[in-house]
Design a protein around this motif. Structure first.
Motif, short mmCIF file in Angstrom:
data_model
loop_
_atom_site.label_atom_id
_atom_site.label_comp_id
_atom_site.label_asym_id
_atom_site.label_seq_id
_atom_site.Cartn_x
_atom_site.Cartn_y
_atom_site.Cartn_z
N VAL A 12 0.85 -1.19 0.00
CA VAL A 12 0.00 0.00 0.00
C VAL A 12 0.89 1.24 0.00
CG1 VAL A 12 -1.88 1.23 1.15
CG2 VAL A 12 -1.73 -1.27 1.32
N SER A 129 -6.41 3.76 -6.09
CA SER A 129 -6.75 2.59 -5.28
C SER A 129 -6.56 2.93 -3.80
CB SER A 129 -5.87 1.40 -5.67
OG SER A 129 -6.09 1.05 -7.03
N VAL A 131 -7.16 2.47 0.00
CA VAL A 131 -7.55 1.43 0.95
C VAL A 131 -8.39 2.05 2.06
CG1 VAL A 131 -6.72 -0.30 2.58
CG2 VAL A 131 -5.47 0.09 0.45
N ILE A 134 -9.31 -3.10 6.28
CA ILE A 134 -8.54 -4.34 6.24
C ILE A 134 -9.24 -5.34 7.16
CG2 ILE A 134 -6.30 -5.43 6.72
CD1 ILE A 134 -5.13 -2.51 6.61
N ILE A 143 -8.41 -6.73 1.60
CA ILE A 143 -8.25 -5.27 1.53
C ILE A 143 -9.44 -4.71 0.77
CG2 ILE A 143 -6.74 -3.39 0.75
CD1 ILE A 143 -4.51 -5.57 0.61
N LEU A 145 -11.12 -1.48 -1.07
CA LEU A 145 -10.79 -0.20 -1.69
C LEU A 145 -12.03 0.69 -1.78
CD1 LEU A 145 -8.45 -1.31 -4.62
CD2 LEU A 145 -7.90 -0.92 -2.21
#
Length: 411
Positions: A12, A129, A131, A134, A143, A145
């Motif tokens: 990430v 993208s 995040v 999680i 993960i 998005l």
């Protein structure tokens, strides 16, 4: 519509740490996916002073020469007090110290990111993208998005900066405010600037400034300061911030100061300097299971240390993903195979964390101590800085940068 993706390794953040880790893995034959929240490579900070430790890492990644050819080799550090107007120390980078020759160049951040990204296979970096969450899923991490995509991965690496979501998931608190702010800029002259290739550093009461030539025409500069309650407006107003900086640097040589004067006003943005307390790094979860952090998400020290992280992390992870057969693989079912790989990944990330923990603690403690001395407003501290400690502080940079993170193919 939700899209589901399965990956071995997800990183990430496409900053220095993320790209260095991905490229290190690629050099070892291991693919990865890099998630970047913006629509292109993000360039903040304009440039960075790249020391001996960073060049060793860049050479391990086989991109060192690409950057050398575009940036001047600096011959030393010249420190001047703007209180007395006198030079307080001159330190050579050319091998006269006990630490030997030190390769130092001021590298444009954009050129470094491009050099790393251009060596990666097409499609390695997935832009836009962001995040947002999680979650655990057996031996994997899921993960989520912002666009609804979910990614299932065997390894999750957080290189997502000082406000890292991955670091928060690992249990780290937000990085602490040092008490100082930084303003940085870059300016190019229409012709050769004529400066010696040296790190020009200036100290005043409560602030530090520097100017470093990147090449024959471009100069990177920085100004770090401790704001008072009266300075709050300058923090948020670029025009007032520029005037504040120039007022503080009235005694700086006019040819150096002119580069700050010519810097576009939109570049005068103030950002707080942050760090992690040494005890957080000592007792915190740098890795947990199949998740870890690197770069500013781990320790907001800077790009040189982030490059070290990338080399060590790629080398450790390569051990987990080596093509050597796992024990009794023929008699294992799929869950047992996944469990065996998970244990190898967990062990490799623990090894990375153990290698990087003490190096990071040392650099954090040293940086905090040096910064406090360099920017103190105390008359006693200022006297000691300019008259007794100037040479020691300059040589400390050489000592801390005389570090070798090793090659990618080392065990």
């Amino acid at each position: 519509m939700e899209t589901k993706i399965v990956e071995d390794i997800v990183i990430v953040g496409a900053g220095i740490a993320g790209l260095a880790t991905s490229l290190g893995l690629h050099r070892l034959g291991i693919p990865s996916l890099v998630l970047e929240s913006s629509d292109t490579l993000r360039v903040t900070g304009f440039a960075l002073t790249t020391w001996k430790n960073a060049w060793r890492a860049l050479d391990a990644l086989a991109v060192g020469d690409i950057l050398r050819h575009k940036h001047l080799l600096l011959n030393g550090n010249v420190t001047t007090s703007l209180i007395t107007g006198q030079q307080t120390s001159i330190t050579s980078f050319e091998g006269t110290s006990k630490h030997g020759p030190c390769e130092v160049r001021c590298v444009r951040r954009q050129l470094m990111l491009e050099a790393l990204a251009n060596e990666l296979p097409s499609g390695t970096i997935r832009y836009l993208s962001k995040v947002v969450a999680i979650e655990e899923f057996g031996f994997y991490k899921i993960i989520h998005l912002a666009d609804g995509t979910t990614i299932k991965t065997k390894v999750l690496i957080g290189c997502d900066g000082v406000n890292s979501l991955v670091a928060k998931w690992l249990g780290f608190k937000q990085a602490s405010f040092v008490g100082r702010y930084a303003t940085r800029g870059y300016s190019e002259s229409k012709s050769t600037h004529g400066f010696e290739p040296s790190f020009m550093q200036y100290f005043g009461k409560g602030f530090r400034a520097g100017a470093i030539p990147c090449d024959d025409r471009g100069v990177y500069w920085f100004f770090t300061w401790t704001p008072t309650s009266q300075d709050k407006e300058a923090e948020e107003n670029p025009a007032k911030l520029k005037q504040y900086v120039l007022n503080k640097l009235q005694k700086m040589p006019s040819d150096v100061r002119s580069f700050i004067e010519e810097t576009d006003i939109n570049s005068f943005l103030s950002s707080p300097l942050r760090y992690r307390h040494p005890w957080e790094l000592m007792f915190g979860n740098i890795s947990k299971g199949n998740v870890c952090v690197a770069g500013d998400a781990f320790h907001p020290i800077g790009g040189c240390c982030a490059l070290e992280d990338g080399i060590v992390l790629a080398r450790c992870l390569a051990e987990a993903f080596s093509k050597e057969p796992m024990r009794d693989i023929k008699v294992m079912d799929e869950e047992e195979k996944a469990n065996e790989l998970y244990k190898k990944i967990e062990g490799s990330l623990k090894k990375y964390a153990n290698v990087r923990r003490w190096r990071s603690i040392d650099l954090v403690a040293s940086s905090y101590m040096v910064g406090s001395i360099q920017q103190s407003e105390s008359k006693l501290a200022t006297f000691l800085r300019d008259n007794i400690l100037a040479g020691f502080l300059a040589s400390l940079l050489l000592k801390k940068s005389n570090y070798d993170c090793g090659k990618l193919n080392s065990s």
